[in-house]
Design an enzyme around this catalytic site. Sequence first.
Site, PDB file in Angstrom:
ATOM      1  N   LYS A  85       0.841  -1.200   0.000  1.00 33.83           N
ATOM      2  CA  LYS A  85       0.000   0.000   0.000  1.00 33.83           C
ATOM      3  C   LYS A  85       0.872   1.244   0.000  1.00 33.83           C
ATOM      4  CE  LYS A  85      -3.654   2.178   2.825  1.00 33.83           C
ATOM      5  NZ  LYS A  85      -4.519   1.984   4.007  1.00 33.83           N
ATOM      6  N   SER A 159      -9.122   2.669   3.019  1.00 31.85           N
ATOM      7  CA  SER A 159      -8.205   3.286   2.085  1.00 31.85           C
ATOM      8  C   SER A 159      -7.289   2.295   1.372  1.00 31.85           C
ATOM      9  CB  SER A 159      -7.341   4.316   2.820  1.00 31.85           C
ATOM     10  OG  SER A 159      -6.538   3.714   3.818  1.00 31.85           O
ATOM     11  N   SER A 183      -9.527   0.539   7.332  1.00 35.82           N
ATOM     12  CA  SER A 183      -8.982   0.582   5.974  1.00 35.82           C
ATOM     13  C   SER A 183      -8.452  -0.742   5.441  1.00 35.82           C
ATOM     14  CB  SER A 183      -7.870   1.635   5.892  1.00 35.82           C
ATOM     15  OG  SER A 183      -8.403   2.923   6.029  1.00 35.82           O
TER      16      SER A 183
END
Length: 468
Positions: A85, A159, A183
Amino acid sequence: MSLPDDAHSEPTATAVATAAAVRAGTTTAATETKAALARIAERDPALGAFQVVRGDKALAEAAAVDARIAAGEHLPLAGVPIAIKDNIPVAGEPMREGSAAMSAEPRPADHEVVARLRAAGAVVVGLTRVPELCVFGTTDSVFGTTRNPHNPERTSGGSSGGSAAAVASGMVATAHAADGMGSIRIPAANCGLVGLKPGSGLVPADMGAHSWFGMSEHGPLATTVADAALMLSVMAGRPELAEVSMPEHPVRIGLATGIPTPLARLDPQWKAAAESAAETLRAAGHEVVELRIPYPSNPLPVLARWFAGAASDADHEGLDDRLLEPRVRAHVRAGRRLARVGALRPGPVDRARAKVEAATATVDVLLTPGLAQPGPPADEWHRRSWTANLRSNIGYAPYAALWNLLGWPAAVVPAGWHESAEVPLAVQLVAHPTRDGTAEALLLSISAQLEAAAPWQRTAARREATLG
């Protein structure tokens, strides 16, 4: 725009199987990395999962892993292509966090979690997209919109939406993710994946200024419980977590389908998924009781840390507010104001923790819906107002944030299919924190039992999807 006809023609091997095959010499890290890069080139244009694809760098990394295998090293993630990520440093790559305000200069060194994954033999094939500063539950920014591989008209969540899309589409078998307000679990629920947020202290956090006041944790996204356990074991430096076994004795499970906030409405199919999972666990011999979680009536302790965490990260990076998206600029400014007026005091959090501990003292695991509603359309949410984003995020994904505030471990696993929205359903499992990994092991064990009793489709099925 449509997904390629053969975008999901062959399921990607699991991380466990790939690592075993590389160690056995029946494949190589280079071969697996080339295949992953080919899948990314084929599938990602329709999904927008990747911010950076490392190409030749990943192939060089794979060659180094093959040399380590040849030299006799035993690597838990030998030759497994993974994605990181884009919110932590990867040496030699920029860390943009979905923001035009962030520097495009390469970072000089790996984050500790990245270093552990590479030391275990994983090959970083790319960095995945996030919303700006990882603030929201949809993944779109000036860099593009990330779509749900099961239904590209809908969001992959956020996210960690880029990581979820990369795994759910089969581009990679597993990916790094991070969770500050859900997230990991929100994208896992949207995309039909296993996602686990560990409890505080199990995995080194060290994100941004202060990991959103301790609410943020690193964890895995994967298509199987075994892959999630393997990734977590490496991130945590606890090899024993990779060995998932069925529960040795029945546990007491609290089914909690109550709504955490009056701003949300629970979709009947999401509620039914939780009730069905509870029945599955009851049939497996566990005791299931209905439970009411005392969600805080005052949301300020959570919201203040959400807002102020983003503000602290912006200040930590020295970002120019004028370059931030309007929704994030409003979020950051609200966070600074709340910090100034003392909204981050620990007292309300301590009181919330005491109430939740008292209400859940008689159960071992909590079971809630994964989401309240299907994820919203994959749209340019970064162009919409701050209040529109808040309403959408809180309304569809209200079940995750409390466990960040309290530091409890929580996992999401698939639990069926939402017929009208054409996306997966999911449930959330939560355990009392232990700090020694036993709580996470319990969640993995219960998750494995659900996987065995009601297997899910590992990656998104081949489908034609026309997008407007």
